[in-house]
Design a protein around this motif. Structure first.
Motif, short mmCIF file in Angstrom:
data_model
loop_
_atom_site.label_atom_id
_atom_site.label_comp_id
_atom_site.label_asym_id
_atom_site.label_seq_id
_atom_site.Cartn_x
_atom_site.Cartn_y
_atom_site.Cartn_z
N GLY A 162 0.79 -1.31 0.08
CA GLY A 162 0.04 0.12 0.05
C GLY A 162 0.83 1.04 0.08
O GLY A 162 0.34 2.21 -0.76
N ARG A 163 2.22 1.14 0.66
CA ARG A 163 2.78 2.47 0.69
C ARG A 163 3.35 2.79 -0.56
O ARG A 163 3.42 3.74 -1.09
CB ARG A 163 4.01 2.11 1.58
CG ARG A 163 3.91 2.13 3.11
CD ARG A 163 5.19 1.63 3.89
NE ARG A 163 6.29 2.12 3.62
CZ ARG A 163 7.41 1.62 3.51
NH1 ARG A 163 7.59 0.30 4.10
NH2 ARG A 163 8.74 1.91 3.16
N GLN A 164 3.73 1.49 -1.19
CA GLN A 164 4.36 1.66 -2.73
C GLN A 164 3.30 2.48 -3.57
O GLN A 164 3.61 3.44 -4.30
CB GLN A 164 4.78 0.46 -3.36
CG GLN A 164 5.88 -0.32 -2.68
CD GLN A 164 6.29 -1.57 -3.21
OE1 GLN A 164 6.00 -1.94 -4.37
NE2 GLN A 164 7.14 -2.27 -2.60
N GLU A 165 2.02 1.92 -3.43
CA GLU A 165 1.04 2.51 -4.26
C GLU A 165 0.90 4.06 -4.11
O GLU A 165 0.54 4.94 -4.97
CB GLU A 165 -0.20 1.62 -4.16
CG GLU A 165 -1.38 2.23 -5.07
CD GLU A 165 -2.71 1.48 -4.82
OE1 GLU A 165 -3.74 1.77 -5.35
OE2 GLU A 165 -2.61 0.39 -4.14
N ARG A 166 0.82 4.28 -2.69
CA ARG A 166 0.51 5.41 -2.42
C ARG A 166 1.70 6.65 -2.58
O ARG A 166 1.28 7.84 -2.56
CB ARG A 166 0.03 5.63 -1.08
CG ARG A 166 -1.74 5.27 -0.72
CD ARG A 166 -2.02 4.75 0.40
NE ARG A 166 -3.30 4.31 0.45
CZ ARG A 166 -3.79 3.11 0.37
NH1 ARG A 166 -2.92 2.22 0.18
NH2 ARG A 166 -4.94 2.76 0.26
N VAL A 167 2.69 6.15 -2.27
CA VAL A 167 3.93 7.25 -2.39
C VAL A 167 4.59 7.14 -3.67
O VAL A 167 4.45 8.33 -4.32
CB VAL A 167 4.91 6.61 -1.35
CG1 VAL A 167 6.20 7.67 -1.63
CG2 VAL A 167 4.64 6.85 0.04
#
Length: 291
Positions: A162-167
């Motif tokens: 999720g971090r990768q997608e949002r950042v």
């Protein structure tokens, strides 16, 4: 040398807000006690708002601005935008994973990461979390966190993805400059399928204009990064850069100028000694062919 350590809990917006409110109060030549009496708010609460230790609301900030004589609608709206942004950031997307995040002391980092505009990462043992595949992340978390259940491991894998997608998946994504020690790649040679997928993923994301990946080869010998991994995070002005360091039992950040300058110097040494991005891709392709 002792360094000042703090828990990373304040959003970049809150830090901007607290600095501006303090500046406006001092410009109005008012003490905190005088403001507390004028707007009928506990002085301790005002102190925590000015220090950034607690959030606030648009209603209270409007009362503070009235007290400070701030009538310019542009200035008022800019400050209220910071209040709203801080409130929005407190509605953390990772809240449903709060049980496992609390056990890993991860929430402070996520709060900072979500508002950063740049990342400079050095990793001697692992691939940076923002560049990991799900299979690689699962293996790393499982082996490193033997205290977690399988369900907790999966929760952390989902957070990492999720971090990768949002950042990195957003349109105006922050810049990520990652220097990765060759040992971090060689470490998973015992599981070729995981390594193959991870290396292919690195080759896939490396051409992005906001991502720079450099491999620090064994041939670099001893270097300043042997102290361990770190992450330098940059934020919009006037917020200072932050250095995040994680260890077995806790995570801390440093924002004192001398600390940030020291880590920046080390990062510059490491990227100068690492393979350039084209040579890094060549080396990764070579490792892939050896699998």
């Amino acid at each position: 040398m002792a360094s000042k350590r703090k828990p990373a809990l304040k959003s970049v917006y809150r830090r901007q807000l607290s600095a501006k409110l303090k500046e406006l109060r001092e410009k109005a030549d008012l003490t905190m006690a005088e403001v507390a009496v004028a707007i009928e708010v506990n002085q301790g609460s005002l102190s925590r708002i000015e220090s950034g230790d607690r959030g606030t609301s648009p209603v209270l900030v409007k009362a503070m601005l009235d007290c400070y004589g701030v009538s310019d609608p542009v200035v008022r709206e800019d400050i209220l935008d910071l209040v709203r942004a801080d409130q929005a950031q407190r509605q953390q997307w990772w809240r449903k994973y709060s049980a496992v995040i609390n056990t890993t002391q991860y929430g402070g980092y996520l709060a900072l990461e979500s508002s950063a505009t740049s990342f400079r990462s050095y990793e001697p043992q692992l691939l940076p979390g923002l560049l990991q595949t799900a299979d690689y992340a699962r293996q790393v978390i499982t082996e490193m966190r033997v205290d977690l259940t399988a369900e907790q491991v999966e929760a952390l894998v989902k957070v990492r993805m999720g971090r990768q997608e949002r950042v990195l998946g957003q349109e105006d994504a922050p810049k990520l400059w990652a220097v990765i020690d060759e040992g971090a790649i060689r470490r998973v040679e015992g599981t070729p399928a995981v390594l193959k997928g991870q290396l292919e993923h690195l080759l896939e994301v490396a051409p992005r204009t906001n991502i720079t990946v450099q491999l620090l080869p064994f041939a670099a010998g001893f270097h300043p990064g042997l102290y361990g991994s770190f992450m330098l995070m940059g934020f919009p002005e006037p917020n200072p850069d932050v250095v995040w360091v994680e260890n077995l039992t806790n995570s801390v950040y440093f924002e004192e100028p001398e600390d940030v300058a020291r880590y920046t110097e080390v990062f510059d040494h490491l990227r100068a000694r690492a393979l350039g991005p084209p040579e890094t891709r060549t080396r990764i392709n070579k490792i892939l062919k050896e699998l």
